[in-house]
Design an enzyme around this catalytic site. Structure first.
Site, PDB file in Angstrom:
ATOM      1  N   LYS A  66     -27.665  12.652  40.937  1.00 44.96           N
ATOM      2  CA  LYS A  66     -28.543  11.336  40.354  1.00 44.96           C
ATOM      3  C   LYS A  66     -28.885   9.967  40.932  1.00 44.96           C
ATOM      4  CE  LYS A  66     -25.069  13.028  36.085  1.00 44.96           C
ATOM      5  NZ  LYS A  66     -24.207  12.665  35.561  1.00 44.96           N
ATOM      6  N   VAL A 258     -17.803  15.288  40.140  1.00 41.24           N
ATOM      7  CA  VAL A 258     -16.353  16.088  39.605  1.00 41.24           C
ATOM      8  C   VAL A 258     -16.393  16.727  40.733  1.00 41.24           C
ATOM      9  CG1 VAL A 258     -16.980  15.600  37.004  1.00 41.24           C
ATOM     10  CG2 VAL A 258     -17.340  16.942  38.433  1.00 41.24           C
TER      11      VAL A 258
END
Length: 304
Positions: A66, A258
């Site tokens: 991101k 994650v």
């Protein structure tokens, strides 16, 4: 400062934390990763490199991506992107729908899933071949052409993207998405499935440590002001609903994923990446978070 001595000591001490976290399993392909792995890599602006453990093993960078897509969009749209996504910490899980409904389709920040989907949507409006553009950007900022998507993980994410799909359609209903939602999800799942090592990610974050200037080719990726603002967002929003605690403990801008990666930097000095797949209850690498706190404490340096 003997960075190699510092990270070697931390690495030896924190291997005792293995088993205290849990590998992400809501994406089945991530559940296949061997949990007891731990790497640290440092890249400095004066071209020194330090590594320990599984620092050269590639893993799925997930939400660390991101930072890259936001950089790509920011360099083209500037402050216009902030009409579509906010700049405040969410205080909620990264895939929450509740806050998005209350705030009429404007995500709280670009690092929760809804915000990242908006950024990916705008990137698709800027590039005819967005997946190629993302790879080319990442390869350029880390100085390595051998960076690819992990197609197995990308497909696993797409097959389990119901909540992200719901976020996309909810924002579409408020007029905050420009492109077809399934196409946005395809690009988004691929960007999260970029496969990189700690060494690759540390090099990729050097342009942020260098105030927007790519040290590998001297290209100004972001203006000094844009780089400063991206760093501020990473400090306040880069770790989901654990962002405040990370800023309190480590005192550096960074971003987690994650897949177990945590990438961070100290402006004007260095970038550091830690990878250990076992996550804490917030979805951040348990060992990674502890490593960054100990590192900035031991070297007596942070942004504060």
């Amino acid at each position: 400062m003997n960075y190699e001595e510092v990270i070697t000591r931390i690495h030896q001490e924190l291997k005792s934390y293995w088993g205290k976290g849990k590998v992400a399993d809501y994406i089945p392909a991530l559940a296949e990763v061997e949990p007891q792995q731990y790497g640290i890599a440092i890249e400095t602006l004066d071209r020194q490199s330090f590594q320990v453990g599984e620092a050269k093993v590639r893993f799925s960078i997930q939400s660390i991506s991101k930072v890259f897509t936001l950089s790509m969009v920011t360099r083209h749209l500037g402050d216009r992107i902030w009409k579509s996504v906010g700049r405040e910490p969410s205080g909620n899980p990264f895939n929450s729908l509740v806050q998005l409904e209350y705030e009429r389709g404007i995500p709280r920040n670009p690092f929760i899933n809804a915000g990242a989907l908006v950024v990916t949507d705008r990137l698709m409006s800027l590039y005819a071949h967005p997946k190629d553009a993302i790879l080319n950007f990442v390869r350029t900022i880390c100085g390595n052409d051998d960076i690819y998507y992990d197609k197995h993980i990308a497909q696993s994410e797409k097959a389990n993207a119901d909540r992200n799909m719901a976020l996309g359609y909810l924002m579409k209903s408020f007029g905050n998405m420009e492109n077809d939602i399934e196409s946005v999800l395809d690009v988004y799942c691929h960007q999260c499935a970029i496969s990189m090592s700690c060494v690759d990610l540390s090099r990729a974050f050097l342009f942020l440590a260098n105030r927007g200037l790519n040290p590998f080719n001297q290209e100004q990726i972001l203006s000094v002001s844009q780089a400063k603002r991206l760093g501020a967002l990473m400090l306040t929003c880069g770790f989901y609903d654990e962002s405040g605690d990370f800023a309190f403990r480590a005192g550096v801008p960074g971003k987690s994923g994650v897949g177990g990666g945590v990438a961070a930097y100290i402006p004007g000095s260095l970038a550091i990446t830690v990878w250990s797949p076992e996550l804490n209850r917030h979805g951040n690498s348990l060992i990674g978070m502890e490593t960054l706190e100990r590192f900035t404490t031991d070297i007596r340096n942070s942004i504060f």
